[in-house]
Scaffold this active site. Structure first.
Site, mmCIF file in Angstrom:
data_model
loop_
_atom_site.group_PDB
_atom_site.id
_atom_site.type_symbol
_atom_site.label_atom_id
_atom_site.label_comp_id
_atom_site.label_asym_id
_atom_site.label_seq_id
_atom_site.Cartn_x
_atom_site.Cartn_y
_atom_site.Cartn_z
ATOM 1 N N ASP A 294 0.975 -1.126 -0.033
ATOM 2 C CA ASP A 294 0.163 0.011 0.003
ATOM 3 C C ASP A 294 0.840 1.241 0.044
ATOM 4 O O ASP A 294 1.800 1.264 0.285
ATOM 5 C CB ASP A 294 -0.956 -0.024 1.395
ATOM 6 C CG ASP A 294 -1.922 -0.965 1.219
ATOM 7 O OD1 ASP A 294 -2.116 -1.713 0.081
ATOM 8 O OD2 ASP A 294 -2.274 -1.484 2.519
HETATM 9 N N1 URA Z 1 -1.041 -5.971 3.902
HETATM 10 C C1 URA Z 1 -1.514 -4.650 4.048
HETATM 11 O O1 URA Z 1 -2.860 -4.504 4.522
HETATM 12 N N2 URA Z 1 -1.013 -3.581 3.231
HETATM 13 C C2 URA Z 1 0.048 -4.033 2.625
HETATM 14 O O2 URA Z 1 0.637 -2.953 2.067
HETATM 15 C C3 URA Z 1 0.643 -5.325 2.598
HETATM 16 C C4 URA Z 1 0.039 -6.227 3.278
#
Ligand code: URA
Length: 236
Positions: A103
């Protein structure tokens, strides 16, 4: 593989296409000892010897980088508005891409390569490659949550996670833990934490399969994988 000389040299970081054209014009580029005259001439990446200014340039078909992704950049190759992880990489190769996604607000280990086969294997849902994250939450993580995650946490009606591992470092109004998961579902860790009644305030990936985030890399930094790191990654 046969490549145009300007692409060959640009891929190997020897300059922009226009700089390389200029080197060719000046007679600085040779193939098998003979000076070439045009950037459209081709060389075989395995059989031919390409030299720039008398220095032999070896062609690497694949490149592999490990990055400590900073928060605030997106895991994509290009975007018209947002800064991407590829914007942080100096290599001029046009075929690099990040393996999977973190993310925008997540930090940590991201592999960047042009090796589609390896990426496919690491991301294949059937391979269940381990991914470990350091997570900080608002809300109390307890051993009960560790038990639920070990048994396969039911996240929502559509998704029950494969059995994972939660190692609690700190449990309280603010908690910290290492969490290992085996899939790469959208917002997976955040959704798992929500299902435990907590919300994620910080998330950082620290390993993927046999590859660990190198300690020396500050957020935004990256380096080439070493041969042992690459073979560890391929083993898993
Ligand atoms: N899980 C998440 O919620 N976000 C990420 O970036 C990676 C794994």
């Amino acid at each position: 593989m046969k490549l145009r000389i300007d692409k060959f040299l640009a891929d190997m970081g020897q300059g922009s296409r226009s700089e390389i054209k200029e080197y060719i014009r000046k007679g600085l580029v040779s193939v098998n000892g003979a000076v070439i005259k045009s950037p459209s001439e081709k060389a075989d990446t395995e059989l031919d010897t390409v030299s720039l200014n008398g220095v032999k340039i070896e062609y690497a078909v694949f490149e592999y980088y490990v990055m400590n992704k900073p928060a605030g950049v997106i895991s994509a190759t290009e975007d018209s508005r947002e800064k991407t992880v590829l914007d942080l990489i100096k290599s001029r190769r046009e075929d690099l891409f990040p393996v999977g996604r973190l993310d925008k607000d997540t930090e940590g280990l991201l592999l960047i390569t042009n090796d589609g086969q390896l990426a496919h294997e690491l991301l294949s849902p059937r391979r269940h490659v381990d991914k470990t994250y350091f997570v900080r939450t608002k809300g109390k993580l307890s051993n009960e949550h560790a038990g639920l995650i070990a048994g396969g946490l039911r996240v929502d009606e559509e998704f029950t996670a494969l059995p994972g591992r939660l190692e609690i470092i700190k449990s309280g109004e603010e908690s910290e833990a290492f969490i290992t998961v085996h899939e790469g579902k959208f917002h997976q860790v955040k959704r798992m934490m929500e299902a435990c009644g907590c919300s994620v305030t910080y998330l950082k990936r620290i390993s993927m399969g046999g590859l660990k985030l190198p300690k020396e890399l500050e957020p935004g930094e990256y380096r080439a994988l070493t041969p042992p790191e690459l073979s560890d990654l391929k083993k898993k």
